[in-house]
Design a protein around this motif. Structure first.
Motif: not given
Lengths: 97, 97, 97, 97, 97, 97, 97, 97, 97, 97
Positions: J5-20, J72-77
């Motif tokens: 399985v290959e995964m790339t994480v793309n966390i939206p810039h605007e997400l607050p740091a603590d949430v990330i 947990p990161l699935f929505p941003y993967m």
């Protein structure tokens, strides 16, 4: 008449949770109703994804458009494949026409 | 356990006709045997092509490899997709697991 | 029921000229017969290519498969698109269903 | 002179509903006017999508640019194909030039 | 009316040298004749390749098809792009229509 | 020295209208200045799009970078192709070097 | 002036061994001569392939075309990238212009 | 040990100017420090873009990951290629290992 | 140091059977020798194909090139991916560096 | 049964740091738990990226879907590959079945 349809759901992060839950509930009810009618003949989850592979059994292209475009999740869907299928000369299943 | 497999046959033009007919006959017999066993659950022709969409029901990945790599037409095939499927949470079919 | 089908012809260089001419003649006769029947509703040449864009009017997917797979040039064709079409809500043509 | 044009509409989720309805109404009127004039010769919906396949009949490239770029939905459209067509040597239709 | 056309030449290795030279000579003469007539307005070599970027000035799509399909090297060519061009609103050249 | 450059403009929907108009005006002035100087030798609109095909005549790669990266619309552009061109052995135009 | 060029060698299986060895020898001599002259500034092997990444230093596009098209292995090469490079504003090397 | 790395910078439009300037300044300092150390051996701008082609000289894969992932602009970068390089048998440069 | 390498074997149909068997035997011996040495750490078959996913553990890029380019089947292989790997910050395995 | 399985994480810039930070912590714990259980057999970082290559060992496709979709990161993967693996006939490892 059978069509393979593949769909990937991309729900925007910023959509409120209750809105998401509501549209997902409508989507489930809508799809199970069509499955009951035999229109949505197969609905499989692609392992490791938020995508599905489906087989629709419709009268014609127009009905396929109607069923797909009225999916509650349609605005958040990427329809990645719509493929017209027909009976394979080696198939032993009459019903797979 | 289900897999979607998509195959396109490209038989070289220069292959003698009798060789082609013979390998096609073996392919048909091989596929119908697997269909009888329930291993090759669905075999559809993609309309307007020399391709098929198939659903295999196998014990595990190793069995899938064995069934596909022993297809008589395998040397002349392009396997364009192998996708692991599983039951969709909205599916009303127990058998589609 | 309408389908858009796009085809590109790649005739191998080494095929003898008379064989090519013969299969092209059969292809022309075959296509004009289907056009006369209204099955092959439109046949356009893509400018600057050996490809065509066609609109077929068929009963169902099975008939599309039969018409396409029996094209005399089929062994030398790359079918680059098969797209199910239906009436657009803004279309003013009843006949374009 | 004929062109095949394929368009996919991607309306941003966050656009207010009334703005969407208004621009869709203008789009429908605009397209039906061009169809009446014979400029927009065919407009088909791609089954299972929010896309269309269209055939335009224009004087020249400049007119095609004018008609497409003035589509009310143009800012929300992905024009996925613009293909110059001409009469196929096997076509039995004079009008398909 | 202008079209951008991009072509890549792939001459089969096994073709005899004299045959290659002969078809290349006909290609050069053919292209220079069209350039003289103003039909083939620009012919550039893509640096580091056996490809070209060309600008054709034709009456309509049909003429483009005729000019391209009659290229002596056409059987050995991959036409990688055919793009309809028209005057850019910021262009200072009337002739670039 | 010639380069083919292809550009597609994607202006974000949410940008205020006056900001868009202002940057477009600067873009037009910038491009027409370069055209006057002979740096931007050809600027064509791709029919049916918000894209252009351009031919730049520059001293070297560095100058090309400077001209492109200083386009007022550069932040909203997708540069889809940058291709180094040179004189084609069959070209009858000395100026196309 | 620098260009990145990427090349993949595909020598046909049926070519006699001595012919292959001869053309490879000419290729090596040709490339080392250009390296000595500083024209072929860098020549790296892509690990796990029969491809290379090269940096050429040429006067202009025409010279690049001449050097590449005269590679002895050119008929068996796929030139997968030709990219015009220039000095990066953060580069500390004057020579990398 | 050498790696070719290609990067494209996509800074979101809505990011405040001062934030952009600050991160760019850190990026420049970071890259010039690595260039001084010989880790970032070459840094070229791709003409007509906001991309670069770089050659890194690192101890191993882990160091490459560390250097790239700590680029100040990394969150706004698309790393379009990471290619392991090694000495080409025809290279005349010992240092290009 | 680890690399993921993916390979697809395409043995030409016209190659004599004994030649194929001989090269396959050498390939198996070669790969098992490298596995014994720990260089070829993992070798998996992709189910439904004639491809493999492999993990190599090498000193550097040069050694990877040597091991891959000396595969007996290398002339008949398409190396579809070469990816430099390193320890993941969440990995619990020291050995996966 | 093994899957790549290959995964790339793309966390939206605007997400607050603590949430990330919070979701990354959950992701690390989740993945290390599965590694302890032997379900997540290998987890490598792709050098120069925010992607990973993983090998999962699961009972069947359904379990793979459960493990991946609950990341947990699935929505941003972006799950870029899911490939069924099986024992290679040349593998010397029994455990790699």
């Amino acid at each position: 008449m059978l069509f393979k349809v593949e769909m990937t759901v991309n729900i925007p992060h910023e959509l409120p949770a209750d809105v998401i839950d509501e549209v997902k509930a409508r989507e489930k009810a809508y799809s199970q109703e069509l499955q009951q009618q035999g229109k949505w003949r197969h609905l499989w989850r692609v392992a490791g994804s938020y995508s599905n592979v489906s087989i629709f059994d419709v009268e014609d292209n127009a009905e396929l458009q109607e069923l797909i475009s009225n999916l509650p999740l349609f605005p958040y869907m990427e329809i990645t494949a719509v493929v017209a299928l027909c009976r394979h000369p080696s198939s032993i299943r009459d019903s797979d026409a």
